[in-house]
Structures are given as structure tokens and as C-alpha cells.
Enzyme design. Structure first.
Site, short mmCIF file in Angstrom:
data_model
loop_
_atom_site.label_atom_id
_atom_site.label_comp_id
_atom_site.label_asym_id
_atom_site.label_seq_id
_atom_site.Cartn_x
_atom_site.Cartn_y
_atom_site.Cartn_z
N GLU A 111 0.85 -1.20 0.00
CA GLU A 111 0.00 0.00 0.00
C GLU A 111 0.88 1.24 0.00
OE1 GLU A 111 -2.53 1.57 -0.79
OE2 GLU A 111 -4.07 1.27 0.72
N ASP A 112 0.39 2.31 -0.59
CA ASP A 112 1.16 3.55 -0.63
C ASP A 112 1.16 4.26 0.73
OD1 ASP A 112 -1.53 4.28 -0.80
OD2 ASP A 112 -1.25 5.70 -2.44
N ASP A 115 -3.27 5.33 6.53
CA ASP A 115 -3.79 6.57 7.09
C ASP A 115 -4.80 6.22 8.19
OD1 ASP A 115 -4.82 9.15 7.48
OD2 ASP A 115 -5.11 9.55 5.36
N PHE A 164 -0.91 16.05 3.86
CA PHE A 164 -1.46 15.51 2.62
C PHE A 164 -0.33 15.48 1.61
CE2 PHE A 164 -3.79 15.17 -1.31
CZ PHE A 164 -4.81 14.29 -0.97
N ARG A 177 0.28 11.80 -9.62
CA ARG A 177 0.82 10.46 -9.35
C ARG A 177 2.22 10.28 -9.94
NH1 ARG A 177 -3.06 7.07 -7.26
NH2 ARG A 177 -5.21 7.44 -7.87
#
Length: 191
Positions: A111-112, A115, A164, A177
Site C-alpha cells: 500500500e502507498d 492513514d 497531505f 501520481r
């Protein structure tokens, strides 16, 4: 096995397309190589299925897979929990499921960013129903201050505060991206 993590935020004075760089492509490459070495050691010669969470983890999965020295295959899942903004909708939907069964296999979910934990908690539950031999999680970024679900990754690239971020696969409304660095997206950044 203790989680593999680097708890540093090293904001540079560099900017990229007017955005402040949080982690350069070189810092990312070095950390991904370290994570790959740890995963290789933990696998102890066993095979691995790397499950990328689309779309954000595509860059990370590609680089991490080259750093893991193991017989590895890929599969992908896609979920949706974000709209076109900076806040999660809170509901997770599975948009694309695995193509191949994972029963009895070592699985690494890639996963990037971890959160709120909603997406990875949901995916872990869904994947465990398929009875893998092992299920571990690798995330490039971890924001523990935002956690709503109790979940931790086995491998963490960098722990960051509630920022963010975009670039290296992470987006804002599907944009950015392709940035090679991880950059900060401020609320006042022009769209």
C-alpha cells in the site's frame, strides 16, 4: 517480528513544480531497498504473492518487487474510499478483487499510505477469508495520528505527521501520481 520503519520526516528546501518535497526519489529508493532486504530475510527463501493496492501503490510495488530477492508473483486489488478531495469518505468498496487464489500462500499487501486504517483493515479481513499461509502489510508511508482502525503495517517506509502528500503514485483528484518525489499538497495550492 518488529515492524521495519524509519520514523523521520525530512522536509527539504527543494521544490518540484512549486511543491515542497518531503522525500526525494533518492531517499525513497534507499528506503525501499532497505525494506526489500528485510522482507527477503523474513521470507527465508519462500515464495511470495505481492498484492498491490491500486492505483497509488503501483510505483511502490514496482520498486519494492525489484528489491525483494524471492520468487514473487503480483496480483492487484482496487478499493475506493476517497473522492476527489483530501478527505476519506469513510466507506470502503472493493472495486477489483484478486485474479488468483491465495490459499496457503505468503501474501504481502503493498500500500502507498496507511492513514485511517479503514482500507487496510477491510482488505485484511477480506484476504484472511481466503486462508493465506501468511499475510503481511508493507506501506511506504504511515500516518499513525490519523488511525481510526487498529492496524499496523509489518514494514513501514516512513512515518509522517498528518500531512497531505502527493507524488510517487499518490494523487490529488487523480493528478500528480507521476511526480518522482513525495511532495506536500497544501490546502492553498492552486488546482
Amino acid at each position: 517480528m518488529p515492524p521495519c520503519s524509519r520514523d523521520t520526516v525530512s522536509m527539504t528546501t527543494n521544490t518540484y513544480q512549486g511543491l515542497e518535497v518531503l522525500y526525494t526519489r533518492q531517499q525513497i529508493a534507499e528506503r525501499v531497498a532497505e525494506m526489500g532486504a528485510q522482507i527477503t530475510q523474513d521470507l527465508n527463501g519462500e515464495k511470495l504473492v505481492m498484492v498491490g493496492v491500486l492505483k497509488g501503490a503501483a510505483f511502490f510495488l514496482a520498486d519494492l518487487s525489484r528489491a525483494v530477492q524471492a520468487d514473487a508473483t503480483f496480483d492487484f486489488v482496487a478499493t475506493s474510499s476517497y473522492g476527489n478531495g483530501q478527505r476519506s469518505s469513510g466507506a470502503v468498496k472493493l472495486i477489483k478483487d484478486l485474479d488468483e487464489p491465495i490459499e496457503g500462500k505468503n501474501v504481502l499487501v503493498v500500500e502507498d499510505i496507511l492513514d485511517t486504517g479503514l482500507t487496510l483493515s477491510y482488505l485484511r479481513k477480506v484476504l484472511l477469508q481466503q486462508h493465506p499461509k501468511s499475510l503481511r502489510i508493507a506501506t511506504l508511508l504511515d500516518k499513525p495520528s490519523r488511525r481510526l482502525e487498529k492496524i499496523e503495517a509489518d514494514y513501514v517506509g516512513f512515518s509522517i505527521p498528518n500531512l497531505f502528500v502527493i507524488g510517487y503514485g499518490m494523487d490529488y483528484a487523480e493528478r500528480y501520481r507521476n511526480l518522482p518525489d513525495i511532495c506536500l499538497m497544501t490546502p492553498d495550492h492552486p488546482e
